[in-house]
Design a protein around this motif. Structure first.
Motif, PDB file in Angstrom:
ATOM      1  N   THR A  60       0.821  -1.224   0.000  1.00 41.37           N
ATOM      2  CA  THR A  60       0.000   0.000   0.000  1.00 41.37           C
ATOM      3  C   THR A  60       0.849   1.265   0.000  1.00 41.37           C
ATOM      4  O   THR A  60       0.318   2.363   0.171  1.00 41.37           O
ATOM      5  CB  THR A  60      -0.949   0.004   1.209  1.00 41.37           C
ATOM      6  N   GLY A  61       2.176   1.117  -0.169  1.00 40.78           N
ATOM      7  CA  GLY A  61       2.993   2.292  -0.441  1.00 40.78           C
ATOM      8  C   GLY A  61       3.939   2.756   0.645  1.00 40.78           C
ATOM      9  O   GLY A  61       4.438   3.883   0.574  1.00 40.78           O
ATOM     10  N   ALA A  62       4.242   1.907   1.635  1.00 50.11           N
ATOM     11  CA  ALA A  62       5.156   2.343   2.703  1.00 50.11           C
ATOM     12  C   ALA A  62       6.483   2.824   2.122  1.00 50.11           C
ATOM     13  O   ALA A  62       6.951   3.931   2.422  1.00 50.11           O
ATOM     14  CB  ALA A  62       5.393   1.209   3.702  1.00 50.11           C
ATOM     15  N   GLY A  63       7.102   1.997   1.272  1.00 45.04           N
ATOM     16  CA  GLY A  63       8.362   2.385   0.668  1.00 45.04           C
ATOM     17  C   GLY A  63       8.199   3.472  -0.374  1.00 45.04           C
ATOM     18  O   GLY A  63       9.014   4.391  -0.471  1.00 45.04           O
ATOM     19  N   THR A  64       7.118   3.384  -1.136  1.00 45.40           N
ATOM     20  CA  THR A  64       6.885   4.369  -2.194  1.00 45.40           C
ATOM     21  C   THR A  64       6.903   5.784  -1.636  1.00 45.40           C
ATOM     22  O   THR A  64       7.607   6.671  -2.153  1.00 45.40           O
ATOM     23  CB  THR A  64       5.527   4.097  -2.875  1.00 45.40           C
ATOM     24  N   PHE A  65       6.148   6.014  -0.571  1.00 42.70           N
ATOM     25  CA  PHE A  65       6.043   7.378  -0.051  1.00 42.70           C
ATOM     26  C   PHE A  65       7.290   7.791   0.723  1.00 42.70           C
ATOM     27  O   PHE A  65       7.668   8.971   0.706  1.00 42.70           O
ATOM     28  CB  PHE A  65       4.774   7.530   0.774  1.00 42.70           C
ATOM     29  N   ALA A  66       7.960   6.843   1.358  1.00 41.24           N
ATOM     30  CA  ALA A  66       9.240   7.173   2.003  1.00 41.24           C
ATOM     31  C   ALA A  66      10.265   7.609   0.958  1.00 41.24           C
ATOM     32  O   ALA A  66      11.034   8.562   1.178  1.00 41.24           O
ATOM     33  CB  ALA A  66       9.753   5.975   2.792  1.00 41.24           C
ATOM     34  N   LEU A  67      10.269   6.938  -0.178  1.00 39.13           N
ATOM     35  CA  LEU A  67      11.209   7.285  -1.246  1.00 39.13           C
ATOM     36  C   LEU A  67      10.837   8.603  -1.916  1.00 39.13           C
ATOM     37  O   LEU A  67      11.709   9.402  -2.262  1.00 39.13           O
ATOM     38  CB  LEU A  67      11.249   6.151  -2.274  1.00 39.13           C
ATOM     39  N   LEU A  86      -2.828  -1.465  -4.935  1.00 40.92           N
ATOM     40  CA  LEU A  86      -2.459  -0.392  -5.855  1.00 40.92           C
ATOM     41  C   LEU A  86      -3.498   0.722  -5.856  1.00 40.92           C
ATOM     42  O   LEU A  86      -3.155   1.905  -5.951  1.00 40.92           O
ATOM     43  CB  LEU A  86      -2.272  -0.956  -7.265  1.00 40.92           C
ATOM     44  N   GLN A  87      -4.773   0.358  -5.744  1.00 42.07           N
ATOM     45  CA  GLN A  87      -5.817   1.388  -5.679  1.00 42.07           C
ATOM     46  C   GLN A  87      -5.653   2.227  -4.415  1.00 42.07           C
ATOM     47  O   GLN A  87      -5.796   3.459  -4.443  1.00 42.07           O
ATOM     48  CB  GLN A  87      -7.205   0.751  -5.710  1.00 42.07           C
ATOM     49  N   ARG A  88      -5.344   1.575  -3.311  1.00 42.51           N
ATOM     50  CA  ARG A  88      -5.141   2.310  -2.062  1.00 42.51           C
ATOM     51  C   ARG A  88      -3.934   3.235  -2.193  1.00 42.51           C
ATOM     52  O   ARG A  88      -3.962   4.380  -1.725  1.00 42.51           O
ATOM     53  CB  ARG A  88      -4.947   1.329  -0.909  1.00 42.51           C
TER      54      ARG A  88
END
Length: 286
Positions: A60-67, A86-88
């Motif tokens: 749900t994007g933990a790494g995505t948003f940290a990066l 992916l929707q979340r």
């Protein structure tokens, strides 16, 4: 990529739907471990700021948003098998005004052919590589996709997070360790690469290891309501796959801890901590 087993912070590789509130647990995982994730992104031995990042098994994007926070000039391709996750992630990106910097790709990374992910400067894989059916092949695919000189960061948890004191609960001391031992035995049967040393496999795939770091996580539970919810979610998922491996007394004690209406619920304890380790390997394509 969705964790389909008891090792809850899973952004796994091959499962397409969300189960048992997994997305909520991933969101709690991101919240509780945010500081440690940020410390890993800050440690990465990058020569220049990356422009294109791929997050493999993004959940749900933990790494995505940290990066995205760490590298404000970068755009990210977030890859996962779960359409729900992916929707979340897309919803979060829109809420944060970051939708122009995120592209989502639904893909099963155990398939022989991967989608075109471009030529990223950085590939990030957190708690996803050990779910691969053929990790050696996946590592070679990542190597070939990276831009020359690009970096691959593999992050893995040492095991299930621990939450309770060793002497808890009072009538079944050591319960959590027995629960985890049962889960570890089950996962050894289904996830042979969990807990692996990724260094030799990365080297065999053509990478040069530029760094390896293990971060101890020990977060006091009285500082965050999220930790109690995280503990309930993690232990509920573990229970769902190892209930038949516990003694009746241990199962009853675990159920009492997980009963959020019980006076003995985990949510009513003031002695929770989050204890685990995360290891990161930084590997460069020549």
């Amino acid at each position: 990529m969705s964790h389909a087993h008891a090792h809850t912070p899973h952004r796994g590789a091959a499962h397409g739907t969300d189960r048992d509130g997994q997305a909520e647990i991933l969101d709690l995982d991101a919240e509780v471990l945010a500081e440690h994730t940020a410390s890993i992104t800050a440690w990465l031995p990058l020569k220049t700021g990356p422009h294109h990042i791929v997050d493999l098994g993004c959940g749900t994007g933990a790494g995505t948003f940290a990066l995205l926070d760490r590298f404000p000039d970068a755009r990210i391709t977030a890859v996962d098998a779960s359409a729900d996750h992916l929707q979340r992630l897309r919803t979060k990106a829109c809420a944060r005004g970051l939708e122009d910097r995120v592209r989502t790709v639904q893909a099963d990374l155990d398939e022989a052919t991967w989608p075109d992910l471009g030529s990223p400067d950085l590939v990030w894989a957190s708690a996803s590589m050990h779910h691969m059916a053929q990790p050696d092949s996946a590592l070679r695919t990542v190597h070939d996709a990276l831009a020359p000189g690009g970096l691959f960061a593999v992050v893995e948890l040492a095991g299930h997070p621990r939450f309770l004191p060793e002497n808890a609960p009072a009538d079944r001391p050591g319960l959590e360790e027995r629960v985890h031992a049962a889960a570890d035995r089950r996962q050894a049967e289904h996830l042979p690469h969990r807990g692996a040393d990724w260094g030799p496999m990365l080297t065999a795939a053509g990478f040069t290891i530029e760094g390896e770091r293990t971060i101890a996580v020990n977060i006091e539970g009285d500082r965050s309501e999220a930790i109690g919810c995280y503990a309930v979610g993690v232990l509920q998922r573990i229970r769902s796959v190892i209930a038949d491996r516990l003694t009746p007394d241990d199962l009853a004690a675990l159920d009492q801890l997980l009963d959020t209406s019980s006076p003995d619920s985990i949510l009513r304890r003031d002695d929770l901590t989050v204890r685990t380790e995360r290891t990161v390997w930084a590997a460069r394509r020549a």
